[in-house]
Design a protein around this motif. Structure first.
Motif, PDB file in Angstrom:
ATOM      1  N   LEU A  40       2.680   3.787   3.322  1.00 18.49           N
ATOM      2  CA  LEU A  40       3.044   3.135   2.064  1.00 18.49           C
ATOM      3  C   LEU A  40       4.260   2.233   2.248  1.00 18.49           C
ATOM      4  O   LEU A  40       4.333   1.139   1.682  1.00 18.49           O
ATOM      5  N   VAL A  41       5.225   2.684   3.041  1.00 13.73           N
ATOM      6  CA  VAL A  41       6.415   1.876   3.312  1.00 13.73           C
ATOM      7  C   VAL A  41       6.029   0.580   4.006  1.00 13.73           C
ATOM      8  O   VAL A  41       6.516  -0.510   3.659  1.00 13.73           O
ATOM      9  N   ALA A  42       5.123   0.670   4.992  1.00 12.41           N
ATOM     10  CA  ALA A  42       4.701  -0.507   5.748  1.00 12.41           C
ATOM     11  C   ALA A  42       3.836  -1.440   4.915  1.00 12.41           C
ATOM     12  O   ALA A  42       3.984  -2.672   4.968  1.00 12.41           O
ATOM     13  N   GLU A  43       2.927  -0.869   4.119  1.00 14.47           N
ATOM     14  CA  GLU A  43       1.979  -1.686   3.363  1.00 14.47           C
ATOM     15  C   GLU A  43       2.622  -2.363   2.155  1.00 14.47           C
ATOM     16  O   GLU A  43       2.312  -3.518   1.834  1.00 14.47           O
ATOM     17  N   GLU A  44       3.498  -1.646   1.463  1.00 18.22           N
ATOM     18  CA  GLU A  44       4.066  -2.182   0.230  1.00 18.22           C
ATOM     19  C   GLU A  44       5.397  -2.900   0.446  1.00 18.22           C
ATOM     20  O   GLU A  44       5.937  -3.519  -0.471  1.00 18.22           O
ATOM     21  N   GLY A  45       5.946  -2.784   1.660  1.00 17.10           N
ATOM     22  CA  GLY A  45       7.188  -3.482   1.964  1.00 17.10           C
ATOM     23  C   GLY A  45       8.385  -2.973   1.188  1.00 17.10           C
ATOM     24  O   GLY A  45       9.347  -3.720   0.954  1.00 17.10           O
ATOM     25  N   GLU A  48      12.143   3.350   2.030  1.00 18.26           N
ATOM     26  CA  GLU A  48      11.714   4.744   1.967  1.00 18.26           C
ATOM     27  C   GLU A  48      12.154   5.385   0.652  1.00 18.26           C
ATOM     28  O   GLU A  48      11.408   6.165   0.046  1.00 18.26           O
ATOM     29  N   GLN A  49      13.349   5.049   0.204  1.00 21.17           N
ATOM     30  CA  GLN A  49      13.857   5.622  -1.035  1.00 21.17           C
ATOM     31  C   GLN A  49      12.980   5.225  -2.227  1.00 21.17           C
ATOM     32  O   GLN A  49      12.679   6.052  -3.098  1.00 21.17           O
ATOM     33  N   GLN A  50      12.521   3.976  -2.257  1.00 23.01           N
ATOM     34  CA  GLN A  50      11.668   3.516  -3.353  1.00 23.01           C
ATOM     35  C   GLN A  50      10.309   4.221  -3.321  1.00 23.01           C
ATOM     36  O   GLN A  50       9.782   4.620  -4.362  1.00 23.01           O
ATOM     37  N   ILE A  51       9.756   4.359  -2.125  1.00 23.10           N
ATOM     38  CA  ILE A  51       8.459   5.022  -1.998  1.00 23.10           C
ATOM     39  C   ILE A  51       8.573   6.491  -2.403  1.00 23.10           C
ATOM     40  O   ILE A  51       7.748   7.019  -3.167  1.00 23.10           O
ATOM     41  N   VAL A  52       9.605   7.148  -1.902  1.00 23.62           N
ATOM     42  CA  VAL A  52       9.789   8.572  -2.219  1.00 23.62           C
ATOM     43  C   VAL A  52      10.058   8.761  -3.704  1.00 23.62           C
ATOM     44  O   VAL A  52       9.569   9.712  -4.318  1.00 23.62           O
TER      45      VAL A  52
END
Length: 209
Positions: A40-45, A48-52
Motif C-alpha cells: 500500500l505504501v508503494a502503490e499509493e505513494g 507509512e504513518q498515513q497508511i497505518v
C-alpha cells in the motif's frame, strides 16, 4: 484511530494482541500484514504513518484473525480427531499404574518395567515439549480431565505399600525410597500438567478482553 507511526510499530502492537497464537502462526500473519502494508505504501505513494493511520487498528484486526483461527481449529477438531494428543496424554498417565507394582512384588526384575518408564518419558517429553504451546480448547479439556484422573492414581502406590507391610511385617528401605521417587515424579507431572492448563486458560481469558 491507530497510534502507530510506522509499519513495524503497528506490527509490534498486533503481535502483542496475537500472543495467544502459536509462534509460527503468529509470524505467518505478521509477515502477511507487513507485505500488504508495504504494498500500500508503494502503490499509493503515502508515508507509512498515513497508511497505518487509515488501516484497521491492531485490536480490530487481531480480533478478526483470532476469530478466524478459532473457527478453523474448531472445524479441524470436528473433522479430524486429535488421536496423537490423546495417545500422548495416555502415555503420560497409564505408566503410573504399572510402575506402582514393584511396591508389592518382592524380588521382581525392575527391568520388566523399563518399557513403561520409556513410554512415560517419551509421552512427557512430547506433552510438555511439543504440545505445550499448541493447546486448543479441546486439548485443554482433555488435559483437565487427565489431571483429575491423576489424583486417584496416587492412591495405588500407597495402597500397595501398605499391603506389602501387612504381608511382610517389615518396612523395607527399597519400598520407602521407591515410593518417595514415585510420589516426586507424580507431583512433578501433575503440577506440569496443571501449569500448562492454567496457562492456556489465562491466555484464553486475556484474548476475550
Amino acid at each position: 484511530m491507530n497510534k502507530s507511526h510506522t509499519v513495524e510499530d503497528y506490527l509490534n502492537e498486533l503481535e502483542y494482541q496475537l500472543r495467544e497464537l502459536p509462534a509460527d502462526e503468529r509470524r505467518a500473519h505478521l509477515n502477511e500484514i507487513r507485505d500488504h502494508l508495504m504494498e500500500l505504501v508503494a502503490e499509493e505513494g503515502k508515508t507509512e504513518q498515513q497508511i497505518v493511520y487509515s488501516f484497521m487498528s491492531p485490536e480490530q484486526l487481531s480480533q478478526e484473525i483470532l476469530q478466524e483461527e478459532q473457527t478453523s481449529r474448531q472445524k479441524k477438531e470436528f473433522a479430524i480427531p486429535d488421536y496423537w494428543y490423546g495417545v500422548t496424554v495416555i502415555s503420560v498417565i497409564a505408566p503410573f499404574g504399572a510402575l506402582a507394582l514393584p511396591l508389592i512384588f518382592e524380588n521382581i526384575d525392575i527391568g520388566l518395567f523399563l518399557p513403561f518408564l520409556l513410554q512415560f518419558i517419551v509421552g512427557a517429553g512430547v506433552l510438555f515439549g511439543y504440545y505445550k504451546n499448541k493447546m486448543t480448547t479441546k486439548r485443554g479439556d482433555i488435559l483437565r480431565k487427565a489431571g483429575r484422573m491423576m489424583v486417584p492414581v496416587l492412591a495405588l502406590p500407597f495402597g500397595l505399600f501398605s499391603l506389602n507391610i501387612m504381608q511382610t511385617g517389615e518396612l523395607a528401605a527399597f519400598n520407602i525410597a521407591y515410593l518417595a521417587c514415585y510420589v516426586l515424579v507424580w507431583a512433578c507431572t501433575y503440577l506440569s500438567m496443571r501449569s500448562i492448563y492454567l496457562n492456556h486458560v489465562k491466555i484464553v481469558e486475556l484474548s476475550s478482553y
